[in-house]
Design an enzyme around this catalytic site. Structure first.
Site, PDB file in Angstrom:
ATOM      1  CE  LYS A 190      62.629  36.372  60.784  1.00 13.34           C
ATOM      2  NZ  LYS A 190      62.820  34.905  60.811  1.00 13.34           N
ATOM      3  NE  ARG A 240      69.171  35.406  61.087  1.00 13.44           N
ATOM      4  CZ  ARG A 240      68.239  35.534  60.135  1.00 13.44           C
ATOM      5  NH1 ARG A 240      67.879  36.715  59.702  1.00 13.44           N
ATOM      6  NH2 ARG A 240      67.647  34.472  59.643  1.00 13.44           N
ATOM      7  NE  ARG A 267      61.118  30.673  52.653  1.00 17.64           N
ATOM      8  CZ  ARG A 267      61.562  31.358  53.717  1.00 17.64           C
ATOM      9  NH1 ARG A 267      60.729  32.141  54.390  1.00 17.64           N
ATOM     10  NH2 ARG A 267      62.801  31.258  54.110  1.00 17.64           N
ATOM     11  NE  ARG A 289      65.509  32.367  51.267  1.00 11.89           N
ATOM     12  CZ  ARG A 289      65.249  32.841  52.471  1.00 11.89           C
ATOM     13  NH1 ARG A 289      64.219  33.656  52.642  1.00 11.89           N
ATOM     14  NH2 ARG A 289      66.009  32.537  53.494  1.00 11.89           N
ATOM     15  NE  ARG A 299      67.826  29.297  56.512  1.00 19.66           N
ATOM     16  CZ  ARG A 299      66.780  29.074  55.688  1.00 19.66           C
ATOM     17  NH1 ARG A 299      66.789  28.023  54.883  1.00 19.66           N
ATOM     18  NH2 ARG A 299      65.760  29.896  55.692  1.00 19.66           N
TER      19      ARG A 299
HETATM   20  P1  ADP Z   1      65.258  33.079  57.192  1.00 25.77           P
HETATM   21  O1  ADP Z   1      64.695  33.866  58.341  1.00 25.77           O
HETATM   22  O2  ADP Z   1      64.258  32.258  56.474  1.00 25.77           O
HETATM   23  O3  ADP Z   1      66.508  32.306  57.532  1.00 25.77           O
HETATM   24  P2  ADP Z   1      66.393  35.493  56.059  1.00 25.77           P
HETATM   25  O4  ADP Z   1      66.025  36.020  54.736  1.00 25.77           O
HETATM   26  O5  ADP Z   1      66.073  36.303  57.262  1.00 25.77           O
HETATM   27  O6  ADP Z   1      65.696  34.076  56.080  1.00 25.77           O
HETATM   28  O7  ADP Z   1      67.961  35.190  56.122  1.00 25.77           O
HETATM   29  C1  ADP Z   1      68.594  34.411  55.134  1.00 25.77           C
HETATM   30  C2  ADP Z   1      70.096  34.332  55.449  1.00 25.77           C
HETATM   31  O8  ADP Z   1      70.664  35.644  55.365  1.00 25.77           O
HETATM   32  C3  ADP Z   1      70.461  33.845  56.850  1.00 25.77           C
HETATM   33  O9  ADP Z   1      70.494  32.438  56.949  1.00 25.77           O
HETATM   34  C4  ADP Z   1      71.842  34.478  57.022  1.00 25.77           C
HETATM   35  O10 ADP Z   1      72.826  33.757  56.311  1.00 25.77           O
HETATM   36  C5  ADP Z   1      71.677  35.821  56.346  1.00 25.77           C
HETATM   37  N1  ADP Z   1      71.243  36.857  57.310  1.00 25.77           N
HETATM   38  C6  ADP Z   1      70.033  37.504  57.314  1.00 25.77           C
HETATM   39  N2  ADP Z   1      69.976  38.370  58.334  1.00 25.77           N
HETATM   40  C7  ADP Z   1      71.156  38.275  58.995  1.00 25.77           C
HETATM   41  C8  ADP Z   1      71.695  38.882  60.152  1.00 25.77           C
HETATM   42  N3  ADP Z   1      71.001  39.790  60.857  1.00 25.77           N
HETATM   43  N4  ADP Z   1      72.941  38.537  60.555  1.00 25.77           N
HETATM   44  C9  ADP Z   1      73.653  37.637  59.861  1.00 25.77           C
HETATM   45  N5  ADP Z   1      73.204  37.002  58.779  1.00 25.77           N
HETATM   46  C10 ADP Z   1      71.961  37.306  58.339  1.00 25.77           C
END
Ligand code: ADP
Length: 210
Positions: free
Chosen positions: A33, A108, A147, A153, A165
């Site tokens: 993404k 999400r 990554r 991270r 996740r």
């Molecule tokens: P990835 O898609 O690789 O998991 P992101 O950067 O999108 O990475 O998200 C990292 C973390 O941030 C998620 O695992 C969650 O804990 C939190 N997060 C991100 N977006 C949301 C969301 N829309 N709702 C709840 N938690 C979120």
């Protein structure tokens, strides 16, 4: 197992469009993404809003919101909807003069989808389309572990957190695809192959809405 990455699109004025396109980029962690959003921003002049990036910025700034979010992120869990939705709304409302939004990592949950629709309805700018990138689970795990070697991270460094996740994605996030599909807004494309091939497939899908 196949997963999705979804998008909803927004488009640049000089790109010959009459209405904004608001895109949701949806999908599992590691489905590409962020990579594709950066390319789409360059081509279409959209505002990229990544809730993950917003949370990481809050963590870097050691805000109360950031500290709360970190406690969930490090375990591979979702940050509570109330926190996430409030942060997202602030970001959208602070940037009204844009050609459109690419939402990355949001919504999400169904509650987040409903909140986003309410917000965009108030602004008179509904979601145009949600585009999902399909990527196999083992490919996702391999990408995230790779990554994790350089991203710094914590949630990429531990395979059990990565698998958590993915499980959270399947349980809580995949229903978002169906939610937008009720309005025939969801579409999925193959998220495996070269970055350029995937970008081309995304643009073909987006251009249908211009
Ligand atoms: P990835 O898609 O690789 O998991 P992101 O950067 O999108 O990475 O998200 C990292 C973390 O941030 C998620 O695992 C969650 O804990 C939190 N997060 C991100 N977006 C949301 C969301 N829309 N709702 C709840 N938690 C979120």
């Amino acid at each position: 197992m196949i997963y999705f990455d979804l998008f909803c699109v927004s488009i640049k004025q000089d790109y010959k469009i009459s209405a904004m396109l608001n895109l949701i980029l949806f999908g599992p962690p590691g489905s590409g993404k962020g990579t594709q959003a950066a390319k789409l921003v360059e081509k279409y002049g959209l505002l990229h809003i990544s809730t993950g990036d917003l949370f990481r910025s809050e963590i870097d700034n050691q805000t109360a919101l950031g500290m709360e979010a970190k406690s969930f992120m490090d375990k591979g869990q979702l940050v509570p909807d109330s926190v996430t939705i409030g942060m997202l709304k602030n970001k959208v409302l602070a940037n009204p003069e844009v050609n459109g939004y690419i939402f990355d990592g949001f919504p999400r949950t169904i509650a987040q989808s409903e909140a986003l629709d309410d917000l965009l309805e108030e602004l008179g700018q509904p979601i145009t389309a949600l585009i999902a990138l399909e990527v196999e689970e083992e490919e996702i795990v391999a990408r995230l572990l790779e990554r994790g070697k350089t991203s710094g991270r914590p949630d990429d460094a531990d395979e059990s957190v990565i698998r958590k996740r993915i499980a959270v994605y399947l349980a809580q996030t995949t229903p978002v695809y169906e939610y937008y599909q009720q309005h025939e807004k969801s579409v999925s494309i193959k998220g495996m192959g070269t970055i350029e091939d995937i970008f081309h497939a995304l643009c073909t899908e987006i251009d249908r809405h211009l």
